[in-house]
Design a protein around this motif. Structure first.
Motif, PDB file in Angstrom:
ATOM      1  N   LEU A 141       0.822  -1.205   0.000  1.00 55.56           N
ATOM      2  CA  LEU A 141       0.000   0.000   0.000  1.00 55.56           C
ATOM      3  C   LEU A 141       0.863   1.264   0.000  1.00 55.56           C
ATOM      4  O   LEU A 141       1.843   1.365   0.739  1.00 55.56           O
ATOM      5  CB  LEU A 141      -0.923   0.019   1.222  1.00 55.56           C
ATOM      6  N   ASP A 179      -1.338  -5.934  -1.373  1.00 57.02           N
ATOM      7  CA  ASP A 179      -2.187  -5.312  -2.401  1.00 57.02           C
ATOM      8  C   ASP A 179      -1.902  -5.976  -3.746  1.00 57.02           C
ATOM      9  O   ASP A 179      -1.354  -5.370  -4.664  1.00 57.02           O
ATOM     10  CB  ASP A 179      -1.934  -3.812  -2.460  1.00 57.02           C
ATOM     11  N   VAL A 195      -6.364  -3.722   0.482  1.00 56.96           N
ATOM     12  CA  VAL A 195      -6.059  -5.126   0.757  1.00 56.96           C
ATOM     13  C   VAL A 195      -7.318  -5.784   1.315  1.00 56.96           C
ATOM     14  O   VAL A 195      -7.873  -5.331   2.333  1.00 56.96           O
ATOM     15  CB  VAL A 195      -4.893  -5.272   1.756  1.00 56.96           C
ATOM     16  N   ASP A 240      -7.660  -9.954  -2.574  1.00 51.75           N
ATOM     17  CA  ASP A 240      -6.257 -10.173  -2.946  1.00 51.75           C
ATOM     18  C   ASP A 240      -5.783 -11.592  -2.686  1.00 51.75           C
ATOM     19  O   ASP A 240      -4.634 -11.923  -3.010  1.00 51.75           O
ATOM     20  CB  ASP A 240      -5.369  -9.188  -2.171  1.00 51.75           C
TER      21      ASP A 240
END
Length: 636
Positions: A515, A560, A567, A575
């Motif tokens: 992220l 991610d 996520v 994911d």
């Protein structure tokens, strides 16, 4: 005195023009110009004959023709006339125009707005308010959500129409009868300001609106010339007009957010335009005092004290037909104009010195745009790209990726590098990321051969965001992160270079399966390397829990896989499932080697179960206990 000044400026001009070059110039008339985030160039023109259409042209930043588009209106008594072009965040082009009736003495019939896709497809066309209401358009501005604010005349007072991205009307606003429209701008406090000119008499009007169409204040001033206005970050507004009844000097009025006069002063140039820099100080432009041709600029501070004046910004060119003024992120000011024989533009540096001036064939200018590549794109009797030196800045970030991080050593593993899987070229465009600015350079096998703590772990993504609006990515590029967290340029050792002017920026760092996070406040960047350390808790970041804490170290959240700033372990678009799909989808014990976003721990092997698998980090990132939880990147 003017002749003597010109002779000196002629000598200076050759030196100054070395700072700007004409990259390309096409004999293509443009009534307005706009750029998208990749610096593709949009211009509009029209056929003035009865039955004539508006033509929208798109070129690449290199000048290559990409396409032309037009709506074929079939009337033999009406003409579509272009007034403005703008772009939205998705790269669509919005064209405003006026439909006129008659040929030798045409009259305004109605207003027109068209929206074209990045590929040139007409998405919609709106004619308002009726087929023949006598209205017209002047220009438009587009906000980041794609809403369009069209400035026009309806038919004797200024009108603003707000349109949704689908072309539907959100609201209409009519002024109190000041007169016709001159300009519309956004302000840093998310409002709109409008300048007007009386249809008769020597009066200017000024208005501030909310984006909901509510009038905040109106102001009028006597003036022999048109005026302008611009806002600062505190919500104040600077109004400019000539000193009535003379036109040899100018008045700047500063009004508060509610419209109360704070101060007004007279200044020794004849100014028609004003812009406010990131330092909240106004810069005005127009003609030198005394009524002669040319280009003059003057800057005052927020208290009204004159800081500098430049009465000869165009050197020997003698600009006559002023068209548009803008300022860049470094508070340099630009003015495009015509000389009757050439299309001209000049630059004044933030300290008041002349940056450069130049003319190109085509006799007049209608407008220009400043590219994220630091180039200047201008249109009028022709369309051209002007290149100027890019004052590069150096950034030395530090970051750690949770996936390959080993807390016992404080380093990241370089499994991708040792397996020979790291690509030499930028991997982010293939994931759908569109860079702001030039494409990122490639790395080399030599850089990937470095071992030890400085060994390369992977490509990472860096963004510089505007200090005044952290949703705007001014420049982005790919760099390399070493095992110890140092982020370096593509040679594997140097600080990262950005083709951007020295200024303060929000700095964001991201990775293809971690992220993104961003600094909580702007960071001053320059030609001297600046370290921004995202591995330490003392570097504050935007939002809440933007990074994962491992002891006293901060790392980017892993997982991610879908590269969508979120996520998720379960549900649509999660994911976890892509990891199973990557290994075949049926046998969870399978593994796949390669450079994949599903390889969360960056060891070069995609695993769904077992030691060192890539599924568990996804669950850990969302909290470990509630599978339907979601963790989002902390970005505006």
């Amino acid at each position: 005195m003017r002749l003597r000044t010109l002779s000196i400026a002629a000598l200076i001009g050759f030196h100054l023009q070395a700072q700007v070059t004409v990259d390309w110039n096409v004999l293509e008339v443009g009534l307005s110009i706009a750029l998208d985030q990749q610096n593709n160039v949009f211009t509009v023109n029209n056929d003035g004959n009865l039955g004539g259409d508006i033509t929208l042209t798109k070129r690449s930043s290199t000048g290559a023709l990409l396409w032309t588009a037009a709506y074929n209106q079939t009337s033999t008594t009406l003409t579509d006339r272009a007034t403005w072009v703008a772009t939205d965040q998705q790269g669509n082009a919005i064209v405003t125009g006026t439909i006129t009736s008659g040929f030798s003495n045409p009259v305004n019939a109605s207003s027109l707005v068209e929206k074209f896709s990045p590929a040139g497809q007409l998405l919609w066309r709106v004619v308002y308010e009726s087929g023949f209401d006598g209205s017209s358009t002047r220009k438009c501005v587009v906000d980041k959500a794609g809403y369009i604010y069209v400035l026009g005349l309806s038919p004797s007072v200024t009108k603003v129409k707000k349109m949704a991205p689908d072309g539907s009307t959100v609201w209409n606003w009519l002024d109190v009868g000041i007169g016709g429209p001159i300009n519309i701008k956004f302000t840093p406090d998310s409002a709109l300001v409008i300048s007007h000119r009386g249809i008769t008499g020597s009066v200017n009007g000024y208005t501030k609106l909310t984006r909901n169409g509510t009038t905040i204040w109106n102001y009028t001033a006597n003036s022999l010339t048109v005026g302008d206005l611009a806002g600062d970050a505190a919500g104040n507004t600077y109004l400019v007009h000539s000193a009535y009844p003379s036109s040899t000097s100018s008045i700047i009025r500063k009004v508060s957010p509610s419209g109360t006069l704070i101060w007004q002063n007279s200044y020794p140039i004849t100014a028609y335009r004003v812009e406010v820099g990131s330092d909240n100080a106004p810069v005005i432009s127009g003609f030198p005092s005394g009524g002669s041709g040319g280009a003059a600029f003057l800057k005052a501070d927020a208290s009204g004290t004159q800081l500098w004046v430049n009465n000869n910004a165009d050197g020997p060119e003698n600009y006559l037909l002023h068209a548009q003024m803008m300022m860049d992120a470094s508070n340099n000011a630009y003015l495009c104009a015509g000389t009757l024989f050439a299309m001209g533009i000049c630059k004044v540096n933030s300290d008041g010195s002349t940056g450069w001036f130049i003319t190109t064939p085509s006799s007049y200018s209608n407008g220009f745009a400043l590219g994220s590549d630091y180039a200047v794109y201008v249109t009028g009797g022709g369309t051209a790209r002007l290149a100027q030196p890019v004052p590069g800045i150096l950034l030395a970030p530090r970051l750690l990726l949770d996936g390959p991080f080993v807390s016992g050593t404080g380093l990241m593993d370089d499994g991708l590098r040792t397996a020979g899987l790291i690509p030499l070229t930028d991997p982010y465009p293939a994931l759908g990321y569109v860079h702001a600015g030039a494409p990122s350079p490639s790395t080399s096998t030599g850089a990937l051969a470095i071992t030890g703590n400085n060994a390369i772990v992977d490509h990472v993504l860096l963004e510089l965001r505007a200090s005044g609006n952290n949703t705007v990515v001014v420049a982005s590029r790919t760099a390399l992160v070493q095992r110890d967290g140092d982020v370096v340029d593509m040679d594997g050792t140097s600080a990262v270079t950005f083709a951007a002017p020295a200024a303060s920026y929000f700095v964001a760092v991201g990775h293809r399966n971690h992220l993104t996070c961003m600094t909580a406040s702007p960071v001053a960047l320059s030609g001297t390397p600046t370290t921004v350390d995202f591995t330490t808790p003392t570097t504050l970041t935007y939002g809440t829990d933007a990074r994962k804490a491992i002891g006293n170290v901060r790392v980017l959240w892993a997982g991610d896989v879908t590269f969508n700033d979120q996520v998720k372990y379960t549900g649509a678009g999660n994911d976890r499932d892509p990891i199973l799909v990557r290994i075949g989808g049926n046998v969870p014990t399978n593994t796949v080697n390669g450079y994949y976003t599903e390889d969360v721990n960056l060891d070069g092997v995609v695993k769904y179960i077992g030691a060192g698998n890539d599924r568990d980090p996804v669950l850990v990132t969302i909290g470990g206990n509630t599978p339907n939880a979601v963790r989002s990147a902390q970005l505006p």
